[in-house]
Design an enzyme around this catalytic site. Structure first.
Site, PDB file in Angstrom:
ATOM      1  N   LYS A   1       0.809  -1.218   0.000  1.00 39.45           N
ATOM      2  CA  LYS A   1       0.000   0.000   0.000  1.00 39.45           C
ATOM      3  C   LYS A   1       0.843   1.269   0.000  1.00 39.45           C
ATOM      4  O   LYS A   1       0.628   2.175  -0.819  1.00 39.45           O
ATOM      5  CB  LYS A   1      -0.915  -0.001   1.225  1.00 39.45           C
ATOM      6  CG  LYS A   1      -1.581   1.329   1.541  1.00 39.45           C
ATOM      7  CD  LYS A   1      -2.398   1.232   2.805  1.00 39.45           C
ATOM      8  CE  LYS A   1      -1.554   1.088   4.043  1.00 39.45           C
ATOM      9  NZ  LYS A   1      -0.901   2.348   4.454  1.00 39.45           N
ATOM     10  N   THR A   2       1.807   1.347   0.897  1.00 39.51           N
ATOM     11  CA  THR A   2       2.616   2.569   1.012  1.00 39.51           C
ATOM     12  C   THR A   2       3.446   2.786  -0.245  1.00 39.51           C
ATOM     13  O   THR A   2       3.629   3.925  -0.695  1.00 39.51           O
ATOM     14  CB  THR A   2       3.530   2.484   2.251  1.00 39.51           C
ATOM     15  OG1 THR A   2       2.727   2.214   3.406  1.00 39.51           O
ATOM     16  CG2 THR A   2       4.287   3.780   2.455  1.00 39.51           C
TER      17      THR A   2
ATOM     18  N   GLN B   1      -9.712  -4.164   7.221  1.00 41.42           N
ATOM     19  CA  GLN B   1      -8.861  -3.788   8.349  1.00 41.42           C
ATOM     20  C   GLN B   1      -9.415  -2.578   9.104  1.00 41.42           C
ATOM     21  O   GLN B   1      -8.673  -1.869   9.785  1.00 41.42           O
ATOM     22  CB  GLN B   1      -7.435  -3.498   7.882  1.00 41.42           C
ATOM     23  CG  GLN B   1      -6.722  -4.711   7.311  1.00 41.42           C
ATOM     24  CD  GLN B   1      -5.255  -4.461   7.056  1.00 41.42           C
ATOM     25  OE1 GLN B   1      -4.439  -4.373   7.981  1.00 41.42           O
ATOM     26  NE2 GLN B   1      -4.885  -4.355   5.783  1.00 41.42           N
TER      27      GLN B   1
ATOM     28  N   ASP C   1      -4.559   8.234   2.872  1.00 44.79           N
ATOM     29  CA  ASP C   1      -4.091   6.941   3.372  1.00 44.79           C
ATOM     30  C   ASP C   1      -5.057   6.432   4.442  1.00 44.79           C
ATOM     31  O   ASP C   1      -5.662   7.217   5.176  1.00 44.79           O
ATOM     32  CB  ASP C   1      -2.688   7.111   3.959  1.00 44.79           C
ATOM     33  CG  ASP C   1      -2.017   5.783   4.268  1.00 44.79           C
ATOM     34  OD1 ASP C   1      -2.483   4.748   3.755  1.00 44.79           O
ATOM     35  OD2 ASP C   1      -1.025   5.777   5.013  1.00 44.79           O
ATOM     36  N   GLU C   2      -5.194   5.108   4.567  1.00 50.68           N
ATOM     37  CA  GLU C   2      -6.030   4.458   5.591  1.00 50.68           C
ATOM     38  C   GLU C   2      -7.454   5.030   5.605  1.00 50.68           C
ATOM     39  O   GLU C   2      -8.005   5.384   6.655  1.00 50.68           O
ATOM     40  CB  GLU C   2      -5.390   4.613   6.986  1.00 50.68           C
ATOM     41  CG  GLU C   2      -3.977   4.072   7.096  1.00 50.68           C
ATOM     42  CD  GLU C   2      -3.913   2.553   7.149  1.00 50.68           C
ATOM     43  OE1 GLU C   2      -4.933   1.905   6.875  1.00 50.68           O
ATOM     44  OE2 GLU C   2      -2.832   2.026   7.444  1.00 50.68           O
TER      45      GLU C   2
ATOM     46  N   ARG D   1      -0.560 -10.467  10.290  1.00 53.51           N
ATOM     47  CA  ARG D   1       0.712  -9.907  10.783  1.00 53.51           C
ATOM     48  C   ARG D   1       1.839 -10.925  10.594  1.00 53.51           C
ATOM     49  O   ARG D   1       3.018 -10.579  10.682  1.00 53.51           O
ATOM     50  CB  ARG D   1       0.650  -9.561  12.284  1.00 53.51           C
ATOM     51  CG  ARG D   1      -0.377  -8.528  12.729  1.00 53.51           C
ATOM     52  CD  ARG D   1      -0.342  -7.274  11.914  1.00 53.51           C
ATOM     53  NE  ARG D   1      -1.305  -7.329  10.831  1.00 53.51           N
ATOM     54  CZ  ARG D   1      -1.284  -6.527   9.772  1.00 53.51           C
ATOM     55  NH1 ARG D   1      -0.329  -5.630   9.636  1.00 53.51           N
ATOM     56  NH2 ARG D   1      -2.204  -6.631   8.829  1.00 53.51           N
TER      57      ARG D   1
END
Length: 732
Positions: free
Chosen positions: A53-54, A269, A238-239, A615
């Site tokens: 994503k980043t 998420q 973002d997010e 994770r």
């Protein structure tokens, strides 16, 4: 803007693309590349866990600048944390070959501050306005509560501040709040307008105001809104799944100009509903922005195929989602292990042994994490790691014995065991509030220093004099009487029970029960676990000695450590090995989430489980216990419904007795059904003295005592144990 166009761009005959940028673009997969090439119009990038994503967000931003689609001042990029903003700024600078001067990149709050400083006078503020922190906000609300003669003990300022903050997150100014139904909300409603008026007089704002006032500025001053909608040619978020109502409305207003808004997020998420996040914001993106393109990033670069398969099968049970399936090019890898254990102590022992094994095989402790649903669960793992000498860190919060409520509780225990412990006495003297103020404390210190005695002894002596009067003296006298009574009970009441009595009779437990802040339920759970911990020791003094040694060991740990944290704190992190503990109904999914939010709460809990699983890079180990001690009482537990929802082809399952078997698929019974079944099993099983019995963990044994629904059994290989009837079978 295609990859070929980017590579062919030049300025005055000079190649303007940074090698780092070209290298990064070349490494993108097809979906990632599509996300940076579509620059015009609304775009939603559904970025699954571990899908880069980043990288997509920063490459897209760099591509816009390098492609001369906009100057830095014409791009707005917003994040949720300063850390994320700093990381994005550094990555973009590397990709474009230097800092992007003038770029509007920061958190929602920092960008709003920048706008408000420019136009403060339009909101009856000076540009030098002060931003209050939480303590200042609380102090101001206390002043208003006192002035309005509101009962501070009943309507605590902290609760009122929390309610007002929630209204601001939902973009509700005082005039927009509907008349509330609850007493607490009515009290908050009464002071909300007064609080805002007071802020204006002080030329101050709180954090909730930063976005709320920006909304007010844009809606009441069309020319100001037009200035920014014209300026920002591109907006990147973002997010996006974590936005609240106020942030959502703010973004929609700014996107009215060019319409070039790109939101990156993952509906699977969204785990912060309890603090105002609205998963519906991302789910209705297509409706809010007609003609929007949706790109799914599904290739995962983090986890093995079994972990991803298990996570995908779990999250597919949620109805409120776009839908995507993560996949990886990795082959092989360990299946997700699901391990049943007898109780929390065995769970900690199992995890400790697994961590030691992994470490011996060369796994760094930094690459191992234990994830819990509730903060109180960390205590048994901390105790076990200290016993084994395994260094650990608690992320997202203090270690168990460093928590505020535990330190307070310890102070109560210390003053009962050791009457001359002045530090403990000072800590609990006015906690909870008893009307014993600073002047009383100063008087006590003065007497203690002059007479060279402890604060407790000084307080006792002052009871016979006139230095202290009124409410403070009465309250201090009552506290001293209670401490003396508790001390006399040290040898007559079991120390675990005495600890509960002390916390209840002192009003400390009641203080947190009355607190309506989001942290209060967790603090109460920690206090219950604190009492459980005391009960495991021979005496209260031996427990206090143990805690002292724990705290000393904590300060001597090395740099490499196992990470212990809640599932919420784990978002955005990744580890080679992840232990997901306490997967039991009532704990996870948490009963409070189900009770307060119903199906929506269940879906958020399931998203939390999905976040925990994803994770893990190489291995994920899920544990659940057949028994948990709750409220200092043993309770039988059933595995979380999430265990049943994990696909069998991606898991290996081991029962409580340690023998592998194929779990039978079944619907998880309701709490009532479980209680009825347990009740039936108790009445259906009648045991006699000397009867031979079998237990799945302890093996064969002989009943030597009957105690209601419990049996005392002398097991052939493990000695005498006290066991609930429902876990024992007739072996004759």
């Amino acid at each position: 803007m295609t990859l070929v166009q980017l590579k062919n761009m030049s300025l005055e005959g000079q190649e303007i693309l940074n090698p780092h940028f070209l290298e990064q673009v070349s490494s993108l997969n097809a979906a990632q590349r599509q996300a940076i090439e579509i620059t015009e119009g609304p775009l939603l990038v559904l970025a699954g866990a571990g899908t880069g994503k980043t990288r997509v967000l920063t490459t897209r931003l760099a591509g816009i600048l390098l492609g001369r689609k906009a100057w830095p001042s014409q791009v707005l990029a917003v994040t949720f944390t300063n850390k994320a903003a700093h990381e994005m700024r550094e990555r973009v600078a590397k990709l474009i070959g230097g800092p992007a001067e003038g770029l509007w990149l920061g958190t929602f709050h920092s960008v709003c501050v920048r706008i408000l400083r420019r136009h403060a006078e339009l909101l009856n503020l000076q540009s030098s306005f002060t931003i209050l922190d939480a303590d200042d906000q609380l102090r101001l609300i206390k002043q208003i509560v006192k002035a309005e003669e509101i009962d501070e003990k009943k309507f605590t300022p902290r609760i009122l501040a929390s309610i007002i903050s929630r209204w601001k997150d939902r973009a509700l100014t005082p005039e927009k709040v509907s008349m509330p139904a609850s007493e607490f909300e009515k009290a908050a409603y009464h002071i909300y307008g007064l609080y805002q008026d007071r802020l204006r007089v002080l030329n101050a704002v709180d954090f909730g105001d930063l976005i709320l006032l920006c909304l007010k500025l844009f809606t009441e001053h069309a020319d100001v809104l037009a200035q920014y909608t014209t300026q920002f040619h591109y907006i990147l978020v973002d997010e996006y799944q974590d936005t609240n109502v106020a942030q959502y409305l703010w973004l929609r207003l700014l996107a009215q100009g060019s319409g070039n808004i790109c939101c990156v997020g993952d509906d699977d998420q969204s785990i912060y509903g309890w603090r105002g996040a609205e998963v519906g914001n991302i789910l209705r993106f297509e409706k809010d922005f007609p003609g929007a393109v949706i790109i799914r990033l599904e290739q995962n670069y983090r986890s093995n195929a079994h972990i991803l398969g298990a996570a995908a099968g779990l999250i597919a049970q949620n109805a409120g989602r776009f839908g995507k399936t993560l996949w990886t090019q990795q082959t092989g890898g360990e299946k997700v292990r699901i391990q049943g254990v007898w109780d929390g102590e065995e769970e900690a022992r199992l995890v400790g042994e697994e961590v030691e094994t992994l470490h011996r095989r060369g796994q760094s402790l930094n690459e191992i994490a234990i994830l819990v649903r509730a903060g109180f669960q960390t205590r048994e793992f901390e105790e076990r790691f200290i016993t084994l000498g395994i260094p650990y860190r608690v992320i997202g919060g203090p270690r168990f014995y460093e928590r505020l409520e535990i330190r307070d509780a310890l102070a109560y225990m210390r003053i009962v065991v050791q009457p001359n412990d002045s530090l403990a006495f000072e800590r609990i003297m006015n906690t909870p509030k008893r009307g014993i103020g600073t002047s009383t404390l100063q008087t006590l210190h003065q007497v203690a220093r002059y007479e060279e005695i402890s604060l407790t002894e000084a307080a006792l002596r002052l009871m016979d004099t006139d230095e202290l009067r009124g409410k403070a003296k009465t309250a201090l006298q009552g506290l001293l009487f209670d401490i003396n009574r508790w001390r006399r009970q040290l040898d007559t009441i079991p120390h675990g029970e005495l600890a509960r009595i002390i916390l209840d009779e002192s009003g400390y437990t009641g203080m947190w029960q009355a607190d309506k802040s989001p942290e209060a339920p967790g603090r109460l759970e920690n206090l219950k676990e604190f009492v459980n911990a005391i009960d495991e020791f021979e005496s209260l003094p031996s427990f206090l000695d143990h805690v002292s040694l724990v705290m000393e060991n904590a300060s001597n740990t090395g740099a490499e450590m196992v990470s212990i944290m809640t599932l919420h704190s784990a978002k955005g992190l990744e580890f080679n090995s992840v232990f997901l503990t306490g997967w039991e109904e009532g704990l996870f999914p948490h009963q409070r989430a189900l009770g307060e939010s119903g199906d929506a709460g269940l879906e958020e809990e399931r998203r939390l489980a999905y976040v925990g699983l994803t994770r893990a890079r190489e291995r994920a180990i899920i544990t659940f216990a057949a028994n948990r001690r709750v409220h200092n009482q043993w309770q039988s537990s059933i595995p979380s419904r999430f265990v049943e929802e994990l696909p069998f082809e991606h898991t290996e399952r081991t029962n409580i007795g340690g023998r592998s078997h194929a779990f039978v698929r079944h619907k998880v019974p309701s709490k009532l059904q479980a209680e009825e079944a347990s009740s039936r099993s108790l009445h259906e099983k009648d045991f006699q003295l000397d009867q031979r019995v079998f237990h799945v963990k302890f093996g064969y044994g002989r009943v030597i005592a009957l105690d209601g629904d419990k049996l005392e059994i002398d097991f052939d290989h493990t000695g005498v144990k006290k066991i609930m009837k429902c876990f024992v079978e007739n072996a004759q």
